[in-house]
Design a protein around this motif. Structure first.
Motif, PDB file in Angstrom:
ATOM      1  N   GLY A  51       0.798  -1.217   0.000  1.00 12.60           N
ATOM      2  CA  GLY A  51       0.000   0.000   0.000  1.00 12.60           C
ATOM      3  C   GLY A  51       0.831   1.267   0.000  1.00 12.60           C
ATOM      4  N   LYS A  52       0.146   2.382  -0.148  1.00  9.96           N
ATOM      5  CA  LYS A  52       0.790   3.684  -0.165  1.00  9.96           C
ATOM      6  C   LYS A  52       1.457   3.984   1.179  1.00  9.96           C
ATOM      7  CE  LYS A  52      -2.849   6.134  -1.161  1.00  9.96           C
ATOM      8  NZ  LYS A  52      -3.683   7.310  -1.489  1.00  9.96           N
ATOM      9  N   GLU A  53       2.286   5.005   1.166  1.00  8.77           N
ATOM     10  CA  GLU A  53       2.911   5.451   2.405  1.00  8.77           C
ATOM     11  C   GLU A  53       1.828   5.939   3.363  1.00  8.77           C
ATOM     12  OE1 GLU A  53       5.277   9.406   3.145  1.00  8.77           O
ATOM     13  OE2 GLU A  53       6.658   7.910   2.318  1.00  8.77           O
ATOM     14  N   LEU A  54       1.987   5.601   4.616  1.00 10.24           N
ATOM     15  CA  LEU A  54       1.029   6.026   5.629  1.00 10.24           C
ATOM     16  C   LEU A  54       1.170   7.522   5.902  1.00 10.24           C
ATOM     17  CD1 LEU A  54       1.643   3.027   7.985  1.00 10.24           C
ATOM     18  CD2 LEU A  54      -0.616   3.596   7.080  1.00 10.24           C
ATOM     19  N   SER A  55       0.038   8.183   6.072  1.00 10.84           N
ATOM     20  CA  SER A  55       0.042   9.603   6.392  1.00 10.84           C
ATOM     21  C   SER A  55      -0.077   9.800   7.896  1.00 10.84           C
ATOM     22  CB  SER A  55      -1.137  10.295   5.698  1.00 10.84           C
ATOM     23  OG  SER A  55      -2.369   9.894   6.308  1.00 10.84           O
ATOM     24  N   TYR A  56       0.074  11.037   8.320  1.00  8.20           N
ATOM     25  CA  TYR A  56      -0.097  11.385   9.738  1.00  8.20           C
ATOM     26  C   TYR A  56      -1.462  10.932  10.232  1.00  8.20           C
ATOM     27  CZ  TYR A  56      -0.411  14.457  13.867  1.00  8.20           C
ATOM     28  OH  TYR A  56      -0.560  14.955  15.137  1.00  8.20           O
ATOM     29  N   ASN A  57      -2.517  11.262   9.472  1.00  9.44           N
ATOM     30  CA  ASN A  57      -3.871  10.899   9.882  1.00  9.44           C
ATOM     31  C   ASN A  57      -4.087   9.389   9.851  1.00  9.44           C
ATOM     32  OD1 ASN A  57      -4.655  13.578  10.338  1.00  9.44           O
ATOM     33  ND2 ASN A  57      -5.203  13.875   8.199  1.00  9.44           N
ATOM     34  N   ASN A  58      -3.487   8.711   8.867  1.00  6.49           N
ATOM     35  CA  ASN A  58      -3.564   7.247   8.831  1.00  6.49           C
ATOM     36  C   ASN A  58      -2.989   6.636  10.106  1.00  6.49           C
ATOM     37  OD1 ASN A  58      -2.659   7.059   5.313  1.00  6.49           O
ATOM     38  ND2 ASN A  58      -4.691   7.158   6.227  1.00  6.49           N
TER      39      ASN A  58
END
Length: 531
Positions: A249-256
């Motif tokens: 999957g994509k890189e995790l974000s702060y909110n993720n």
């Protein structure tokens, strides 16, 4: 005064992590740098055939006390701390035969790693570095003349600059390295202090420090104009986003990361040996929670609570993700799936959604485990013990004329587990091991009750049912009802039993209202505020 450029002529290397050490040292020799080293580092360089002097030659003393004393000597610290354009410092070096040290390469005894592996007390103490931090701090203080490196990851950049400049390091580089060095020793000492606090059972501490190692640079924080990064705490890592392996999957974000942590902490409240459980989170609040005979069944029941909010949410599971559950989860847009593990077939199903992040945490966090949470304020930190209280440990006191039935008791405990993880003010309706309406984060408790009841009604409408899903449900409140209005809202929605902490000045009024409505109500004596 900081010099624009410092020629590197002598380097002292003393590292516990020898990753890339020999190649780095060989390149330094190629730039005409004299090498001085200690203990195991000296042996590694010597065995590689590199010209290197042992630090004992500089100090005139052998290593002693199992290596505890080897670099704590004026011949070392004088060479690190001497200001190059100070005549008195230079005279002292000459008078005592001390050579200047231009580059210090030190990484510390693996205290954090020892702690993370569950090392015994004495092992942890033996892995507290003393000489290393002393040298690092000395070199970092004198960064006008000395460069200090604390991690192997910095080797390549330094060598590139040495090659470009013909053997020198610039002031900006030395200052950047000094900042990183002080941050490293601060995090190291913070980890030791935090561990010792757990050993002595200390409550309030005169000083509090928190630190961690960069785990991931983030594109931005909660909003695109906010810079952000994710740091992994030192020492033992609680199973969750910090320990998880991202399979795809994509890189995790702060909110993720924030939402995934909330989801996994919530699902950990549900014993996997008792039932499969699924939590769906949106904006750090559960929007659907359910238990079931299988993960697929639990997911279907959790999704039914609020499928609109679940779109683009986080799904957390308390058991190994299987193919049946994976097929169902990928039918709608989901940002992250987190589970203790996943079968190969389930991982292959998720892989078809290339942007969907799959995290495998390797275990569930213990909801009863001690620990601390930290929140920043302007000019300070709020530190508290983790909310490790479980409804299973609370004496449920019946305060109404009618006691709950066996089924109501089971649902009351279920609902209170969920309410612990819903932002205050929190109201949770549940029926037969699944949430049917959640009201979160309202300034008024009665408004949370109304929102949760409205969501339960919307759920019934989606299913074509005449009666709200709250009909025959139980309701949990994370804190006491200050007035009877919130409780009456729940009764009007169809709830038959209530769980709340109690403790209001108007408890008698609320109990009387419950009796008048035919509700069963229990007090826990413990609230679950979550802000």
């Amino acid at each position: 005064m900081s010099h624009d450029s410092v020629r590197i002529t002598r380097a002292l290397l003393s590292v516990s992590d020898k990753t890339g050490l020999v190649d780095f040292a060989r390149a330094l020799v190629g730039h005409g740098v004299e090498l001085v080293s200690t203990g195991g580092t000296y042996r590694a360089l010597s065995e590689a055939g590199l010209p290197v002097r042992e630090v004992a030659e500089l100090t005139g003393f052998p290593e002693m006390m199992d290596g505890r004393v080897k670099t704590l000597h004026p011949a070392v610290h004088g060479g690190l701390l001497a200001v190059r354009d100070n005549p008195e410092h230079q005279a002292a070096l000459a008078a005592h035969g001390i050579g200047a040290i231009d580059l210090l390469v030190v990484n510390l005894y693996p205290f954090e790693e020892t702690l993370a592996k569950g090392g015994a007390y004495d092992d942890c103490v033996e892995n507290i570095d003393v000489g290393g931090p002393a040298m690092i701090r000395a070199a970092a203080k004198n960064h006008a003349d000395v460069a200090v490196v604390t991690e192997a990851g910095a080797y390549a950049g330094l060598l590139a600059e040495l090659t470009e400049t013909g053997g020198s390091l610039g002031a900006a580089t030395r200052r950047r390295l000094a900042q990183a060095a002080f941050a490293r020793t601060a995090a190291y000492d913070g980890a030791i202090a935090a561990w010792l606090a757990t050993q002595v059972g200390e409550g309030e501490r005169s000083f509090f420090s928190a630190g961690g190692r960069l785990a991931q640079g983030l594109r931005y924080g909660e909003n695109p104009h906010q810079a952000a990064a994710f740091y992994r705490s030192a020492g033992a890592v609680r199973p969750g986003v910090a320990s998880a392996r991202q399979v795809q999957g994509k890189e995790l974000s702060y909110n993720n990361l924030n939402d995934t942590d909330a989801a996994y902490e919530c699902v950990a409240e549900f014993d996997p040996d008792r039932a499969a459980a699924v939590v769906i989170v949106k904006h750090a609040n559960p929007c659907g929670v359910a238990e079931g005979a299988s993960l697929a069944e639990a997911y279907e029941r959790a999704l039914a609570c609020d499928p609109t909010s679940a779109f683009g949410g986080i799904v957390a599971l308390n058991r190994t993700l299987d193919a049946e559950a994976a097929r169902r989860i990928v039918e709608i847009f989901t940002e992250v799936i987190i589970a203790p593990d996943a079968t190969e077939e389930a991982a292959a199903i998720v892989r078809a959604k290339k942007n969907l992040r799959l995290l495998l945490a390797g275990g569930l966090p213990d909801p009863r485990a001690p620990g601390e949470t930290v929140k920043s304020l302007a000019g300070g930190l709020l530190v508290q013990a983790r909310d490790a209280m479980s409804v299973d440990d609370m004496p449920l006191t019946v305060v109404t004329k009618r006691p709950p039935s066996e089924r109501e008791y089971a649902d009351l405990r279920f609902a209170y587990r969920v309410a612990k993880h819903v932002k205050s003010n929190a109201i949770v309706y549940a029926r037969e091991g699944a949430t049917v309406g959640i009201g979160a984060g309202q300034m008024s408790r009665v408004d949370s009750a109304r929102i949760a009841a409205w969501k339960a009604g919307e759920g019934a409408a989606r299913l074509g049912l005449a009666e709200s899903l709250a009909k025959g449900s139980v309701v949990a409140s994370d804190a006491f009802f200050p007035f009877a209005d919130g409780l009456l809202t729940a009764a009007e929605a169809g709830a038959t039993a209530v769980i709340q902490p109690g403790g209001s000045m108007r408890d008698a009024e609320v109990i009387a209202a419950a009796d008048a409505a035919g509700l069963a109500m229990v007090f826990t004596g413990h609230r679950h505020f979550r802000h």
